[in-house]
Design a protein around this motif. Structure first.
Motif, PDB file in Angstrom:
ATOM      1  N   SER A  57      -5.732  -1.307 -19.433  1.00  0.00           N
ATOM      2  CA  SER A  57      -5.467  -0.208 -20.363  1.00  0.00           C
ATOM      3  C   SER A  57      -4.387   0.728 -19.820  1.00  0.00           C
ATOM      4  O   SER A  57      -3.455   1.105 -20.544  1.00  0.00           O
ATOM      5  N   LEU A  58      -4.482   1.089 -18.539  1.00  0.00           N
ATOM      6  CA  LEU A  58      -3.499   1.995 -17.941  1.00  0.00           C
ATOM      7  C   LEU A  58      -2.119   1.362 -17.823  1.00  0.00           C
ATOM      8  O   LEU A  58      -1.109   2.074 -17.870  1.00  0.00           O
ATOM      9  N   LEU A  59      -2.047   0.037 -17.701  1.00  0.00           N
ATOM     10  CA  LEU A  59      -0.726  -0.612 -17.708  1.00  0.00           C
ATOM     11  C   LEU A  59       0.003  -0.309 -19.012  1.00  0.00           C
ATOM     12  O   LEU A  59       1.221  -0.184 -19.029  1.00  0.00           O
ATOM     13  N   GLY A  60      -0.754  -0.170 -20.093  1.00  0.00           N
ATOM     14  CA  GLY A  60      -0.154   0.108 -21.388  1.00  0.00           C
ATOM     15  C   GLY A  60       0.008   1.573 -21.714  1.00  0.00           C
ATOM     16  O   GLY A  60       0.894   1.949 -22.473  1.00  0.00           O
ATOM     17  N   THR A  61      -0.844   2.429 -21.144  1.00  0.00           N
ATOM     18  CA  THR A  61      -0.824   3.831 -21.564  1.00  0.00           C
ATOM     19  C   THR A  61      -0.712   4.829 -20.425  1.00  0.00           C
ATOM     20  O   THR A  61      -0.515   6.015 -20.666  1.00  0.00           O
ATOM     21  N   GLY A  62      -0.872   4.371 -19.189  1.00  0.00           N
ATOM     22  CA  GLY A  62      -0.945   5.299 -18.071  1.00  0.00           C
ATOM     23  C   GLY A  62       0.352   5.455 -17.316  1.00  0.00           C
ATOM     24  O   GLY A  62       1.386   4.884 -17.669  1.00  0.00           O
ATOM     25  N   THR A  63       0.270   6.228 -16.258  1.00  0.00           N
ATOM     26  CA  THR A  63       1.406   6.459 -15.375  1.00  0.00           C
ATOM     27  C   THR A  63       1.201   5.668 -14.077  1.00  0.00           C
ATOM     28  O   THR A  63       0.094   5.211 -13.789  1.00  0.00           O
ATOM     29  N   GLY A  64       2.257   5.561 -13.303  1.00  0.00           N
ATOM     30  CA  GLY A  64       2.146   4.918 -12.006  1.00  0.00           C
ATOM     31  C   GLY A  64       1.109   5.593 -11.133  1.00  0.00           C
ATOM     32  O   GLY A  64       0.360   4.934 -10.408  1.00  0.00           O
ATOM     33  N   LYS A  65       1.032   6.905 -11.213  1.00  0.00           N
ATOM     34  CA  LYS A  65       0.055   7.658 -10.417  1.00  0.00           C
ATOM     35  C   LYS A  65      -1.370   7.327 -10.850  1.00  0.00           C
ATOM     36  O   LYS A  65      -2.254   7.156 -10.012  1.00  0.00           O
ATOM     37  N   GLU A  66      -1.599   7.204 -12.151  1.00  0.00           N
ATOM     38  CA  GLU A  66      -2.942   6.877 -12.641  1.00  0.00           C
ATOM     39  C   GLU A  66      -3.350   5.452 -12.235  1.00  0.00           C
ATOM     40  O   GLU A  66      -4.498   5.218 -11.853  1.00  0.00           O
ATOM     41  N   GLU A  84       7.323  -9.415  -2.254  1.00  0.00           N
ATOM     42  CA  GLU A  84       7.040  -8.361  -1.281  1.00  0.00           C
ATOM     43  C   GLU A  84       5.596  -7.907  -1.394  1.00  0.00           C
ATOM     44  O   GLU A  84       5.078  -7.725  -2.497  1.00  0.00           O
ATOM     45  N   ILE A  85       4.941  -7.719  -0.265  1.00  0.00           N
ATOM     46  CA  ILE A  85       3.578  -7.206  -0.251  1.00  0.00           C
ATOM     47  C   ILE A  85       3.634  -5.699  -0.060  1.00  0.00           C
ATOM     48  O   ILE A  85       4.198  -5.206   0.914  1.00  0.00           O
ATOM     49  N   ARG A  86       3.095  -4.984  -1.026  1.00  0.00           N
ATOM     50  CA  ARG A  86       3.020  -3.516  -0.958  1.00  0.00           C
ATOM     51  C   ARG A  86       1.721  -3.155  -0.252  1.00  0.00           C
ATOM     52  O   ARG A  86       0.673  -3.731  -0.554  1.00  0.00           O
ATOM     53  N   ILE A  87       1.771  -2.188   0.648  1.00  0.00           N
ATOM     54  CA  ILE A  87       0.600  -1.808   1.424  1.00  0.00           C
ATOM     55  C   ILE A  87       0.363  -0.312   1.293  1.00  0.00           C
ATOM     56  O   ILE A  87       1.263   0.490   1.553  1.00  0.00           O
ATOM     57  N   GLY A  88      -0.842   0.050   0.879  1.00  0.00           N
ATOM     58  CA  GLY A  88      -1.236   1.450   0.769  1.00  0.00           C
ATOM     59  C   GLY A  88      -1.025   2.002  -0.623  1.00  0.00           C
ATOM     60  O   GLY A  88      -0.157   1.572  -1.367  1.00  0.00           O
ATOM     61  N   ARG A  89      -1.844   2.988  -0.962  1.00  0.00           N
ATOM     62  CA  ARG A  89      -1.817   3.572  -2.305  1.00  0.00           C
ATOM     63  C   ARG A  89      -0.450   4.166  -2.648  1.00  0.00           C
ATOM     64  O   ARG A  89       0.025   4.013  -3.764  1.00  0.00           O
ATOM     65  N   ALA A  90       0.217   4.821  -1.709  1.00  0.00           N
ATOM     66  CA  ALA A  90       1.514   5.445  -2.009  1.00  0.00           C
ATOM     67  C   ALA A  90       2.553   4.392  -2.393  1.00  0.00           C
ATOM     68  O   ALA A  90       3.290   4.565  -3.383  1.00  0.00           O
ATOM     69  N   ASP A  91       2.621   3.304  -1.652  1.00  0.00           N
ATOM     70  CA  ASP A  91       3.576   2.240  -1.947  1.00  0.00           C
ATOM     71  C   ASP A  91       3.235   1.563  -3.274  1.00  0.00           C
ATOM     72  O   ASP A  91       4.123   1.242  -4.078  1.00  0.00           O
ATOM     73  N   ILE A  92       1.955   1.370  -3.527  1.00  0.00           N
ATOM     74  CA  ILE A  92       1.513   0.752  -4.775  1.00  0.00           C
ATOM     75  C   ILE A  92       1.808   1.664  -5.962  1.00  0.00           C
ATOM     76  O   ILE A  92       2.286   1.209  -7.007  1.00  0.00           O
ATOM     77  N   THR A  93       1.574   2.951  -5.805  1.00  0.00           N
ATOM     78  CA  THR A  93       1.889   3.906  -6.865  1.00  0.00           C
ATOM     79  C   THR A  93       3.382   3.885  -7.177  1.00  0.00           C
ATOM     80  O   THR A  93       3.781   3.893  -8.348  1.00  0.00           O
ATOM     81  N   ALA A  94       4.210   3.822  -6.157  1.00  0.00           N
ATOM     82  CA  ALA A  94       5.667   3.747  -6.362  1.00  0.00           C
ATOM     83  C   ALA A  94       6.033   2.486  -7.144  1.00  0.00           C
ATOM     84  O   ALA A  94       6.892   2.519  -8.033  1.00  0.00           O
ATOM     85  N   PHE A  95       5.384   1.367  -6.837  1.00  0.00           N
ATOM     86  CA  PHE A  95       5.623   0.115  -7.554  1.00  0.00           C
ATOM     87  C   PHE A  95       5.345   0.293  -9.044  1.00  0.00           C
ATOM     88  O   PHE A  95       6.164  -0.064  -9.894  1.00  0.00           O
ATOM     89  N   TYR A  96       4.187   0.842  -9.387  1.00  0.00           N
ATOM     90  CA  TYR A  96       3.820   1.000 -10.802  1.00  0.00           C
ATOM     91  C   TYR A  96       4.609   2.105 -11.497  1.00  0.00           C
ATOM     92  O   TYR A  96       4.726   2.101 -12.723  1.00  0.00           O
TER      93      TYR A  96
END
Length: 126
Positions: free
Chosen positions: A16-25, A43-55
């Protein structure tokens, strides 16, 4: 270990968030030391900050996501979804199969997305 219902709900919220949310959410669904590999072999993303940046790359485009099927066993889920991203000049549709693991609080500890170039459909935008 999270329950099947808890994992199923987490997967549904993720899609659901992929369609309506933000990277932070979306990033908030992951635990602090989680890993993300999208696509597998990338590339393997590690940690919430890196994952949030990806999204956060999704924040500037229009995306719709639909859960097609989900299977849960133990602390893991495998699911297929359809993601449609609309940009000014094209519409991109992909149906990856994602595999996630979860911690006791129901946060994602790892995500691996199975898809490749042959799984991406592109059409002209409007």
């Amino acid at each position: 270990m999270p329950s099947t219902a808890q994992i199923t709900a987490a997967v549904a919220e993720y899609v659901s968030l992929l369609g309506t949310g933000t990277g932070k959410e979306i990033g908030a669904l992951y635990n602090e030391s989680a890993t993300l590999e999208d696509p597998v072999g990338g590339e393997i993303r590690i940690g919430r900050a890196d994952i949030t940046a990806f999204y956060s790359a999704l924040d500037s485009v229009t995306t719709a996501a639909e859960l097609i099927t989900v299977r849960v066993t133990g602390d893991s889920a495998a699911f297929q979804m359809r993601v449609v991203t609309t940009m000014p000049d094209q519409v991109i549709t992909i149906e990856p199969i994602d595999v996630m693991t979860f911690d006791d609080e129901g946060l994602i500890t790892s995500m691996r997305a199975y898809w490749g170039p042959a799984d991406v459909a592109t059409t002209q935008g409007q």
